[in-house]
Design an enzyme around this catalytic site. Structure first.
Site, mmCIF file in Angstrom:
data_model
loop_
_atom_site.group_PDB
_atom_site.id
_atom_site.type_symbol
_atom_site.label_atom_id
_atom_site.label_comp_id
_atom_site.label_asym_id
_atom_site.label_seq_id
_atom_site.Cartn_x
_atom_site.Cartn_y
_atom_site.Cartn_z
ATOM 1 C CB CYS A 113 14.657 17.091 41.327
ATOM 2 S SG CYS A 113 13.806 15.900 40.368
ATOM 3 C CG HIS A 162 9.798 15.616 41.771
ATOM 4 N ND1 HIS A 162 10.842 16.457 41.539
ATOM 5 C CD2 HIS A 162 9.514 15.507 43.102
ATOM 6 C CE1 HIS A 162 10.832 16.943 43.091
ATOM 7 N NE2 HIS A 162 9.604 16.725 43.963
#
Length: 202
Positions: A137, A59
C-alpha cells in the site's frame, strides 16, 4: 516500486509549493491547486510489539479531492486500489487506527484526471500483485504522489518493506485481513455480485 511501464496519457502538470525564508508561500492563484495528503494508519495490534525495536507497521492512503485512495491485496487479476472516506479507520477494519495526515504537496490535475491516473495505476497495482516487500500500500501511495505532485512519501512510512527483506516469512505471518482491508473486501463483493448477476436482454 513504481513501474516504468506505467504511462499516463495526461499532460504532466504537477507542482509543489516552495517556501523561501522570509517570503510568503508561493501559491498560484484562485485555488487552482489541490492539496495532496498522505493519511497514515497504525496497524496497532502488531505495533504494540514492534515499536520496542523501532519498527512501525503502517498502512497509508492518498487523499485528493476529498477521496482517499489506497491499495490492498486479493487473489484476482484486476486492480487492488480502492476508495474510502478520508481518515475513516472504521472502513479499513478493526486493526487499523488513524495516526496522522502528512501534507505532501499540491497538484493541478483535475478530479477527472486523478480518476484516470488511478485507473492506469490499477494495471500495475493489481490485487494479485500485492507483495509486502516490493508492492504494498505504501509503494502505491509513493507512486501516486510522485505523479500528482512530484514528491515521494516519507521513508519511515514504508520501513516494514525494508525490514521484511530480512524476515521473508513475515508476510505469511500476517492475517489476511491486513493485506485485504475491509473496504477492499466490500469492493470485491460488489464486483463479484455484479459479475454473477444474469445480464438483462435488450
Amino acid at each position: 516500486m513504481f513501474s516504468n511501464s506505467i504511462t499516463c496519457n495526461l499532460p504532466f502538470s504537477c507542482m509543489t509549493v516552495a517556501r523561501d525564508s522570509g517570503s510568503e508561500e508561493l501559491l498560484p492563484g484562485k485555488g487552482s491547486l489541490e492539496p495532496v495528503l498522505l493519511n497514515v494508519y497504525d496497524m496497532y495490534k502488531i505495533n504494540e510489539y514492534t515499536s520496542n525495536i523501532g519498527l512501525g507497521v503502517f498502512h497509508s492512503g492518498v487523499e485528493v479531492y476529498n477521496t482517499e485512495y489506497a491499495y490492498g491485496g486479493h487473489q484476482y487479476p484486476f486492480t487492488g486500489i480502492f476508495e474510502i472516506n478520508p481518515r475513516d479507520e472504521k472502513e479499513l477494519g478493526d486493526q487499523f487506527k488513524f495516526r496522522q495526515t502528512i501534507h505532501i504537496g499540491y497538484t493541478d490535475f483535475t478530479e477527472e484526471d486523478v480518476k484516470r491516473i488511478v485507473n492506469e495505476l490499477g494495471k500495475e497495482f493489481r490485487g494479485d500483485r500485492y507483495h509486502l516487500m516490493n508492492n504494498n500500500c505504501n509503494h502505491f501511495s509513493g507512486a501516486f504522489t510522485k505523479i500528482l505532485c512530484g514528491q515521494d512519501i516519507p521513508p519511515w512510512v514504508n520501513r516494514l518493506a525494508y525490514f521484511s527483506s530480512w524476515v521473508p516469512f513475515l508476510e505469511r505471518c500476517l492475517p489476511k485481513e491486513w493485506l485485504t482491508p475491509m473496504a477492499l473486501q466490500h469492493s470485491l463483493s460488489h464486483i463479484q455480485d455484479s459479475v454473477s448477476e444474469p445480464s438483462t436482454p435488450y
